[in-house]
Design a protein around this motif. Structure first.
Motif, short mmCIF file in Angstrom:
data_model
loop_
_atom_site.label_atom_id
_atom_site.label_comp_id
_atom_site.label_asym_id
_atom_site.label_seq_id
_atom_site.Cartn_x
_atom_site.Cartn_y
_atom_site.Cartn_z
N PHE A 1 13.85 -22.28 -27.49
CA PHE A 1 13.59 -21.48 -26.29
C PHE A 1 14.90 -20.93 -25.75
CE2 PHE A 1 11.41 -20.25 -22.52
CZ PHE A 1 12.23 -20.56 -21.46
N LEU A 2 15.91 -21.80 -25.65
CA LEU A 2 17.22 -21.40 -25.16
C LEU A 2 17.80 -20.29 -26.02
CD1 LEU A 2 18.94 -24.78 -24.30
CD2 LEU A 2 18.64 -22.87 -22.76
N LEU A 3 17.75 -20.51 -27.33
CA LEU A 3 18.32 -19.55 -28.26
C LEU A 3 17.68 -18.19 -28.09
CD1 LEU A 3 20.45 -19.71 -30.42
CD2 LEU A 3 18.64 -19.88 -32.13
N ARG A 4 16.37 -18.20 -27.98
CA ARG A 4 15.66 -16.94 -27.83
C ARG A 4 16.10 -16.21 -26.58
NH1 ARG A 4 10.85 -18.48 -29.49
NH2 ARG A 4 10.43 -19.42 -27.49
N ARG A 5 16.24 -16.96 -25.51
CA ARG A 5 16.62 -16.37 -24.24
C ARG A 5 18.03 -15.78 -24.32
NH1 ARG A 5 12.69 -15.30 -23.15
NH2 ARG A 5 11.07 -16.19 -21.86
N VAL A 6 18.93 -16.51 -24.98
CA VAL A 6 20.31 -16.03 -25.05
C VAL A 6 20.38 -14.74 -25.86
CG1 VAL A 6 22.57 -16.54 -26.03
CG2 VAL A 6 21.39 -18.27 -24.72
N LEU A 7 19.65 -14.69 -26.96
CA LEU A 7 19.64 -13.48 -27.79
C LEU A 7 19.13 -12.28 -26.99
CD1 LEU A 7 18.46 -14.86 -31.23
CD2 LEU A 7 20.70 -13.97 -30.60
N ILE A 8 18.07 -12.50 -26.25
CA ILE A 8 17.54 -11.41 -25.43
C ILE A 8 18.57 -10.98 -24.40
CG2 ILE A 8 15.77 -10.79 -23.75
CD1 ILE A 8 13.84 -12.55 -25.24
N ALA A 9 19.28 -11.95 -23.86
CA ALA A 9 20.29 -11.62 -22.85
C ALA A 9 21.39 -10.76 -23.45
CB ALA A 9 20.88 -12.91 -22.27
N LEU B 1 16.95 -13.90 -7.08
CA LEU B 1 17.00 -12.66 -6.32
C LEU B 1 17.95 -12.79 -5.15
CD1 LEU B 1 13.22 -11.76 -6.19
CD2 LEU B 1 15.00 -10.58 -7.45
N ALA B 2 17.95 -13.98 -4.54
CA ALA B 2 18.82 -14.20 -3.39
C ALA B 2 20.28 -14.06 -3.79
CB ALA B 2 18.56 -15.58 -2.78
N PHE B 3 20.62 -14.58 -4.96
CA PHE B 3 22.00 -14.45 -5.40
C PHE B 3 22.37 -12.98 -5.55
CE2 PHE B 3 25.72 -16.58 -6.78
CZ PHE B 3 26.35 -15.73 -7.68
N GLY B 4 21.43 -12.20 -6.04
CA GLY B 4 21.66 -10.77 -6.15
C GLY B 4 21.95 -10.16 -4.79
N SER B 5 21.19 -10.56 -3.79
CA SER B 5 21.41 -9.99 -2.47
C SER B 5 22.73 -10.49 -1.89
CB SER B 5 20.24 -10.30 -1.54
OG SER B 5 20.44 -11.47 -0.83
N LEU B 6 23.15 -11.69 -2.29
CA LEU B 6 24.45 -12.19 -1.83
C LEU B 6 25.58 -11.34 -2.41
CD1 LEU B 6 24.22 -16.07 -2.03
CD2 LEU B 6 24.51 -14.66 -0.02
N VAL C 1 26.79 -10.46 -14.41
CA VAL C 1 26.60 -11.68 -13.62
C VAL C 1 25.13 -11.87 -13.30
CG1 VAL C 1 26.99 -12.74 -11.37
CG2 VAL C 1 28.90 -11.77 -12.64
N TYR C 2 24.50 -10.79 -12.89
CA TYR C 2 23.10 -10.84 -12.56
C TYR C 2 22.28 -11.27 -13.77
CZ TYR C 2 19.65 -9.49 -9.04
OH TYR C 2 18.68 -9.50 -8.08
N LEU C 3 22.66 -10.75 -14.92
CA LEU C 3 21.98 -11.09 -16.16
C LEU C 3 22.10 -12.58 -16.44
CD1 LEU C 3 20.58 -9.67 -18.53
CD2 LEU C 3 22.76 -9.70 -19.70
N VAL C 4 23.32 -13.10 -16.26
CA VAL C 4 23.53 -14.53 -16.49
C VAL C 4 22.67 -15.35 -15.54
CG1 VAL C 4 25.20 -16.39 -16.28
CG2 VAL C 4 25.82 -14.28 -17.45
N ILE C 5 22.61 -14.91 -14.29
CA ILE C 5 21.77 -15.61 -13.32
C ILE C 5 20.32 -15.61 -13.78
CG2 ILE C 5 20.91 -15.61 -10.96
CD1 ILE C 5 23.73 -16.45 -11.11
N ASN C 6 19.84 -14.44 -14.21
CA ASN C 6 18.46 -14.37 -14.70
C ASN C 6 18.24 -15.29 -15.88
OD1 ASN C 6 17.85 -12.53 -12.81
ND2 ASN C 6 17.68 -10.79 -14.17
N LEU C 7 19.25 -15.35 -16.74
CA LEU C 7 19.15 -16.22 -17.90
C LEU C 7 19.03 -17.67 -17.46
CD1 LEU C 7 19.28 -16.39 -20.98
CD2 LEU C 7 21.74 -16.65 -20.80
N ILE C 8 19.88 -18.04 -16.52
CA ILE C 8 19.84 -19.42 -16.01
C ILE C 8 18.46 -19.71 -15.42
CG2 ILE C 8 20.76 -20.99 -14.28
CD1 ILE C 8 23.46 -19.71 -14.66
N VAL C 9 17.93 -18.73 -14.66
CA VAL C 9 16.60 -18.91 -14.07
C VAL C 9 15.56 -19.13 -15.15
CG1 VAL C 9 14.76 -17.68 -12.87
CG2 VAL C 9 17.04 -17.70 -11.92
N ASP C 10 15.59 -18.30 -16.17
CA ASP C 10 14.62 -18.44 -17.26
C ASP C 10 14.74 -19.78 -17.94
OD1 ASP C 10 14.42 -15.02 -18.44
OD2 ASP C 10 13.12 -16.19 -17.13
#
Lengths: 369, 280, 281
Positions: free
Chosen positions: A36-44, A300-305, A347-356
């Motif tokens: 699952f992790l691998l798949r997410r990283v590749l998509i990122a 999303l909150a991090f994005g607004s920060l 950065v936002y992408l990384v955050i989304n990745l972490i969320v996923d």
């Protein structure tokens, strides 16, 4: 918001061999998560490439003429000078070629040279990004702790005085203009009451700690310079709290509704029917489920920060990406704008990745599909 | 074992239960029938103190002499799961999707019976075997969504029985399941009742289900019990007009379900395996 | 015969919000009569503290802040309302098309929306505004660019939910044209939740707009726009009144609409409330 992708095709855990049952089970459990992790990283990574394309296209579709923004009035009048300037900055080549040059440079860590500072953009960013990350990081930690706690309390004390009070407070939190609050806080706490330090990241009298992470707090702690650490924390306090107010309000509201929704679920009632103590039900049953939507909002909150830093950094003289972004945008410093776009998008992408990834960790239904 | 006397429940000023009388005996399945809104589910919830926000209950719910309605929270929590257990209608929602089956089986065992991890796990695997879950050791570490509907309900029953309660309240346990699987679950309930000497309250709107497993039957309408008695009497020669109208509205005979139960246990695991293969 | 407000509206929050919002609308309309001074006139003593004759004090150019705040309502409020209306229209239309027509229309629109979501709002808006050139119109456009995807997403989801419902299918079978079907069957079921989202969004839009002006990317001086006024107060921050009162104005307007929107959302059917829950943060 989530990194979209195909989640099918995970292992279907068949019965493992009879021997080494416990080991077998652990293998099965670790395996799907890793895939699952691998798949997410590749998509990122794919998305990261998409961001480079998009930032490039956007900054070049912009109607403004960078030459106009960077050359003086007289220089603009002379076409030869303009042409030379354009040639110097590679703006006379066809767009696709410019993109490829740009992409090639990116892969070497070369983000071009800022027209404002005349230094490599990557260097500018290396100096400013950690400062903003420190600020946003502190703000998100505070927001999560307070916002989730308030939201849970409001949900548990539904319709009572505490709930109503928290609701009003969180509504105020999301209604206050951040830039105004920054000014007010600066005026009240620094100028008038003199209880917080002034602008900048540390006191002017102190020297910065040896840069390891670029985060003044972490670096000074690592170096054992506790006076610098205290100063850094003190300087971080006000801007972080100002930034955090909006997200605290956001998280309180969202946590409250997420928890209320979970409280109405059958499995909570079933847990009560088992006679489990209230605290266990709250943490193991309620919060675990509510965490999924809360994590989404936190992302999303991090994005607004990150957005908020643009408004706040100027007032606190915080040398971060927000200020840099503002300067580059207003001067149409294209390489710098692209650099900022890449970094912020990244950065936002990384955050989304972490969320996923967190979804996968928390919810077995996601990782065991 | 459990005697409900004059139970009245009001929610927001409206009377939901108007004075219910019901008795459960060891080793007996007591069916509680009625249409939606008759208050049968409320009766079950009232026993465990799980009535919705803002409900007021009066009357007596006596468990071996003790009045459950008057108990303070701490005492009531000990009764829940430990002496009186409940199985809910839809196992897809009554099991927590993010906790393993094993966790949900052992947590209240360890809380009520103060068992250690290994001991609790042993008992849990044994229970899973008792409710006919294939491969109980592996099942222990799996998650609810990895099982079919029928298996999930069996797991829910196992969870209910984990602390060896005296009373089991089953609220529409088969309603959310495929018809092919219902018989198996009902047979399991009946078997457990007989083997363990449980007092079972089986709440359902389905008279066919009732006729298959219940010893005693009570019929509810509008918050009151209108008829009560041995199954054969109530279902064949009802004295109350409402019961009669319920029976009349049934399509022909509830024979298939009862017949399904009469067949041997071999049918049981075959159906579940088939259903498991279809919908896992 | 008096028509009473529905129960849900009689919440104290809604009443406070409604009254304040109404008050500001009145101010926006009646500013020329309410303001004691000309907002652009620089004839008062500079940086005078709040007192008789200038209840909100004066700024560094000798302008009456009270008058400027009142006139600021004429700038900010209509613009914000128009901005939200445009976002709803553009986003809603695009989202409805995406949901209704599906396939490549859906894919394109949603991918573009995803792109916008990939960047934090203020930063994207700032870049767009800077690129277009600093002016209030361009600031509005910038916020529009950033705001429409949220509506597109919500509308698309709602349309998808409604599209397959029986009454829509039967309408099509009866020979309704696509447009008639959209207008008569689909849209009425979609407007409710979108309206709630819009009300909650008015506050956000105003914050974004005044934020851009604060950065110098919106209103041009000497326009009495609130965000720009706060920016003007930064350099003279010890004359606290210069920045405080415009900021308070923004705060009260945003708060009023948030109170209203929040109550509106609670009053909605919980089913549809869930559809906007994800976006109406």
């Amino acid at each position: 918001m989530t990194v979209s992708g195909d989640v099918s095709g995970a292992d279907t855990p068949g019965p493992p061999p009879a021997a080494a049952q416990r080991g077998g089970r652990a293998r099965v459990r670790r395996h799907p998560l890793a895939r699952f992790l691998l798949r997410r990283v590749l998509i990122a990574i794919l998305l990261a490439w998409g961001i480079t394309l998009v930032t490039f296209v956007l900054t070049n579709l912009v109607p403004g003429d960078p030459a106009a923004a960077n050359l003086g009035q007289r220089a603009l009048g002379d076409p030869a000078i303009v042409a030379q300037w354009r040639q110097e900055h590679g703006l006379d080549k066809p767009l696709p070629q410019q993109y490829l040059i740009h992409l090639g440079g990116l892969l070497h860590g070369d983000l071009g040279t800022s027209q404002q500072s005349h230094r490599p953009v990557s260097q500018d960013l290396a100096e400013t990004v950690p400062a903003t990350l420190e600020l946003a990081g502190a703000a998100i930690v505070v927001s999560l702790v307070l916002g989730v706690a308030f939201g849970v309390v409001a949900a548990l004390r539904r319709d009572r005085l505490t709930d109503h009070a928290l609701r009003v407070l969180s509504l105020i939190g999301i209604s206050v203009p951040t830039f105004w609050l920054a000014l007010v806080a600066f005026y009240v706490f620094f100028y008038r009451l003199q209880i917080t330090p002034g602008s900048g990241r540390i006191d002017p009298g102190l020297t910065a700690p040896p840069p390891v992470t670029g985060l003044a707090t972490v670096d000074s702690a690592l170096a054992g310079q506790w006076d610098v650490f205290a100063s850094a924390v003190g300087h971080l306090l006000t801007p972080a709290l100002v930034l955090a107010l909006y997200t605290i309000g956001l998280l309180t509201r969202f946590t409250r509704s997420a928890v209320l929704e979970v409280l109405g679920q059958d499995y909570v009632r079933a847990a009560r029917a088992k006679g489990l103590p209230g605290r266990v039900i709250l943490f193991r049953y309620v919060l675990r489920s509510a965490l999924v939507p809360i994590i989404t909002v936190a992302g999303l909150a991090f994005g607004s920060l990150l957005s908020g830093t643009v408004l706040v950094e100027a007032i606190f003289a915080w040398p971060g990406v927000g200020q840099y972004a503002y300067k580059s945008a207003t001067t149409l410093d294209l390489p710098a704008v692209m650099g900022v776009g890449l970094v912020v998008g990244g950065v936002y992408l990384v955050i989304n990745l972490i969320v996923d990834v967190l979804y996968g960790v928390i919810d077995p239904r996601v990782r065991l599909q | 074992m459990l005697d409900i006397t004059d139970l009245r429940v009001a929610i927001g000023g409206r009377d939901v239960l108007g004075g219910v009388h019901l008795s459960l005996r060891q080793g007996q399945v007591h069916g509680l029938a009625g249409e939606s809104g008759s208050g049968k589910t409320m009766t079950g919830l009232a026993v465990l103190g799980l009535l919705p926000h803002g409900a007021r209950a009066t009357g007596t719910i006596a468990l071996e002499g003790r009045d459950l309605l008057g108990l303070p929270q701490k005492e009531l929590n000990k009764v829940r799961g430990g002496e009186v257990a409940m199985v809910f209608q839809d196992p897809a929602t009554s099991l927590h999707p993010m906790l393993t089956v094993g966790r949900q089986l052992t947590e209240h065992m360890r809380h009520h019976l103060k068992l250690g991890r290994a001991e609790a796990r042993e008992r849990a695997v044994e229970l899973l075997g008792k409710v006919r879950i294939p491969g109980p050791s592996e099942a222990f570490g799996r998650y609810p969504h990895q099982f079919s509907g029928g298996m999930r309900q069996r797991i829910a029953i196992a969870i209910a029985l984990a602390c060896e309660p005296k009373v089991l309240i089953a609220d529409e346990p088969t309603t959310a399941l495929d018809v092919t699987v219902q018989a198996g679950v009902l047979r399991l309930l009946r078997g457990l009742c007989d083997d363990l000497g449980l007092a079972v309250l089986l709440v359902t709107h389905d008279l066919g289900v009732m006729s298959a497993v219940a010893d005693q039957v009570s019929v509810m309408k509008d918050g009151l019990v209108v008829e009560t008695g041995p199954r054969a009497e109530v279902l064949r020669a009802p004295s109350h007009p409402y019961t009669r109208s319920l029976l009349d509205s049934l399509p022909d005979a509830p024979a298939p379900l009862a017949a399904g139960l009469a067949d041997g246990a071999a049918e049981d695991s075959q159906e579940d395996r088939r259903a498991d293969g279809e919908s896992a | 015969m008096t028509r009473r407000l529905p129960e849900a509206w009689r919440q104290p929050l809604a009443i406070v919000g409604g009254v304040v919002a109404l008050a500001w609308l009145v101010i926006a309309l009646a500013a020329p009569w309410l303001a004691p001074h000309d907002p652009l006139a620089q004839d008062l003593p500079r940086l005078a503290a709040p007192g008789p004759g200038h209840w909100f004090g004066t700024d560094q150019l000798g302008r009456d802040i009270l008058s400027r705040v009142l006139y600021g309502a004429r700038v900010s409020i209509p613009l914000t309302l128009m901005l939200v209306a445009l976002s709803v229209l553009v986003g809603g239309l695009l989202g409805a098309c995406a949901g209704y027509f599906g396939r490549w229309v859906d894919e394109t629109i949603m991918r573009v929306a995803d792109l916008v979501f990939a960047f934090p709002t203020v930063i994207l808006a700032m870049v767009v505004a800077a690129a277009l050139g600093a002016s209030l119109t361009n600031a509005v456009l910038a916020v529009l660019v950033v705001a429409w995807p949220a509506y597109a997403r919500v509308t698309r989801g709602l349309v998808l939910g409604v599209r397959e419902r029986e009454f829509v299918l039967s309408g099509r079978l009866l020979g309704f044209s696509v447009w008639r079907s959209l207008r008569v069957d689909v849209l009425p079921n979609v407007t409710g939740p979108v309206l709630v989202l819009a009300t909650l969004d008015i506050g956000t839009a105003l914050l974004l707009l005044s934020g851009l002006s604060f950065l110098g990317l919106g209103a041009k001086p000497p326009s009495p726009e609130w965000g720009a006024m706060v920016a003007g107060g930064v350099e003279v921050f010890d004359s606290w009144w210069v920045a405080t009162f415009p900021g308070l104005a923004i705060l009260t307007v945003v708060l009023a609409f948030n109170f209203l929107g929040d109550t509106l959302r609670d009053a909605l059917d919980p089913r549809t409330a869930r559809a906007i829950k994800e976006r109406a943060l």
